[in-house]
Design a protein around this motif. Structure first.
Motif, PDB file in Angstrom:
ATOM      1  N   PRO A  16     -47.875  61.463  29.459  1.00 19.58           N
ATOM      2  CA  PRO A  16     -49.127  61.075  28.811  1.00 19.58           C
ATOM      3  C   PRO A  16     -48.931  60.763  27.321  1.00 19.58           C
ATOM      4  O   PRO A  16     -49.597  59.879  26.784  1.00 19.58           O
ATOM      5  CB  PRO A  16     -50.031  62.294  29.004  1.00 19.58           C
ATOM      6  N   GLU A  17     -47.984  61.438  26.686  1.00 17.92           N
ATOM      7  CA  GLU A  17     -47.701  61.169  25.268  1.00 17.92           C
ATOM      8  C   GLU A  17     -47.190  59.745  25.082  1.00 17.92           C
ATOM      9  O   GLU A  17     -47.637  59.035  24.173  1.00 17.92           O
ATOM     10  CB  GLU A  17     -46.699  62.183  24.710  1.00 17.92           C
ATOM     11  N   ARG A  18     -46.259  59.325  25.934  1.00 16.12           N
ATOM     12  CA  ARG A  18     -45.729  57.958  25.842  1.00 16.12           C
ATOM     13  C   ARG A  18     -46.811  56.954  26.228  1.00 16.12           C
ATOM     14  O   ARG A  18     -46.912  55.890  25.611  1.00 16.12           O
ATOM     15  CB  ARG A  18     -44.486  57.789  26.726  1.00 16.12           C
ATOM     16  N   PHE A  19     -47.601  57.273  27.213  1.00 24.41           N
ATOM     17  CA  PHE A  19     -48.710  56.410  27.623  1.00 24.41           C
ATOM     18  C   PHE A  19     -49.623  56.133  26.430  1.00 24.41           C
ATOM     19  O   PHE A  19     -49.933  54.985  26.120  1.00 24.41           O
ATOM     20  CB  PHE A  19     -49.481  57.098  28.759  1.00 24.41           C
ATOM     21  N   ASN A  20     -50.026  57.195  25.740  1.00 25.68           N
ATOM     22  CA  ASN A  20     -50.912  57.053  24.584  1.00 25.68           C
ATOM     23  C   ASN A  20     -50.219  56.347  23.423  1.00 25.68           C
ATOM     24  O   ASN A  20     -50.848  55.581  22.691  1.00 25.68           O
ATOM     25  CB  ASN A  20     -51.453  58.418  24.162  1.00 25.68           C
ATOM     26  N   GLU A  21     -48.909  56.584  23.264  1.00 23.77           N
ATOM     27  CA  GLU A  21     -48.149  55.892  22.224  1.00 23.77           C
ATOM     28  C   GLU A  21     -48.114  54.389  22.514  1.00 23.77           C
ATOM     29  O   GLU A  21     -48.262  53.570  21.596  1.00 23.77           O
ATOM     30  CB  GLU A  21     -46.721  56.450  22.159  1.00 23.77           C
ATOM     31  N   CYS A  22     -47.933  54.024  23.778  1.00 29.27           N
ATOM     32  CA  CYS A  22     -47.926  52.604  24.154  1.00 29.27           C
ATOM     33  C   CYS A  22     -49.270  51.964  23.829  1.00 29.27           C
ATOM     34  O   CYS A  22     -49.313  50.860  23.277  1.00 29.27           O
ATOM     35  CB  CYS A  22     -47.602  52.445  25.638  1.00 29.27           C
ATOM     36  N   LEU A  23     -50.354  52.654  24.167  1.00 27.58           N
ATOM     37  CA  LEU A  23     -51.671  52.106  23.845  1.00 27.58           C
ATOM     38  C   LEU A  23     -51.826  51.924  22.342  1.00 27.58           C
ATOM     39  O   LEU A  23     -52.357  50.909  21.886  1.00 27.58           O
ATOM     40  CB  LEU A  23     -52.782  53.018  24.385  1.00 27.58           C
ATOM     41  N   LYS A  24     -51.339  52.881  21.578  1.00 24.65           N
ATOM     42  CA  LYS A  24     -51.441  52.787  20.120  1.00 24.65           C
ATOM     43  C   LYS A  24     -50.628  51.602  19.596  1.00 24.65           C
ATOM     44  O   LYS A  24     -51.094  50.854  18.739  1.00 24.65           O
ATOM     45  CB  LYS A  24     -50.964  54.092  19.481  1.00 24.65           C
ATOM     46  N   LEU A  25     -49.407  51.431  20.107  1.00 20.10           N
ATOM     47  CA  LEU A  25     -48.565  50.305  19.682  1.00 20.10           C
ATOM     48  C   LEU A  25     -49.221  48.964  20.006  1.00 20.10           C
ATOM     49  O   LEU A  25     -49.087  48.002  19.255  1.00 20.10           O
ATOM     50  CB  LEU A  25     -47.191  50.384  20.341  1.00 20.10           C
ATOM     51  N   LEU A  26     -49.922  48.919  21.127  1.00 22.43           N
ATOM     52  CA  LEU A  26     -50.579  47.689  21.551  1.00 22.43           C
ATOM     53  C   LEU A  26     -51.943  47.499  20.896  1.00 22.43           C
ATOM     54  O   LEU A  26     -52.555  46.451  21.040  1.00 22.43           O
ATOM     55  CB  LEU A  26     -50.745  47.686  23.071  1.00 22.43           C
ATOM     56  N   ARG A  27     -52.397  48.532  20.189  1.00 23.53           N
ATOM     57  CA  ARG A  27     -53.732  48.533  19.578  1.00 23.53           C
ATOM     58  C   ARG A  27     -54.819  48.386  20.638  1.00 23.53           C
ATOM     59  O   ARG A  27     -55.798  47.664  20.468  1.00 23.53           O
ATOM     60  CB  ARG A  27     -53.852  47.462  18.495  1.00 23.53           C
TER      61      ARG A  27
END
Length: 80
Positions: free
Chosen positions: A3-14
């Motif tokens: 879930p941490e990487r999932f949320n990081e991906c969303l953040k990177l993609l804005r």
């Protein structure tokens, strides 16, 4: 994918969870469940998000436009 990487991906993609749900045409509550480890993140979603996030991070964002504002042009035949 964690879930941490999932949320990081969303953040990177804005992207918000709502943005991802709209892109996938699925329930936002499902995306929220993935983000909060309530439901496992499907492998195809994990691979797709990771690929997009890596490409986005590699491409970067042009810095020339930070703080730039549109300068309005006065119409040549503007009525007063």
């Amino acid at each position: 994918m964690t879930p941490e990487r999932f949320n990081e991906c969303l953040k990177l993609l804005r992207w918000s969870q709502l943005d991802l749900a709209a892109a996938l045409e699925c329930d936002v509550f499902l995306v929220n469940a993935w983000a909060n480890e309530i439901e496992p993140i499907p492998d195809d979603i994990a691979l797709w998000l990771d690929k997009l996030a890596r490409a986005h991070a590699k491409a970067g964002i042009p810095q020339n436009y930070k703080g730039v504002q549109l300068k309005m042009k006065i119409a040549k035949y503007a009525k007063h």
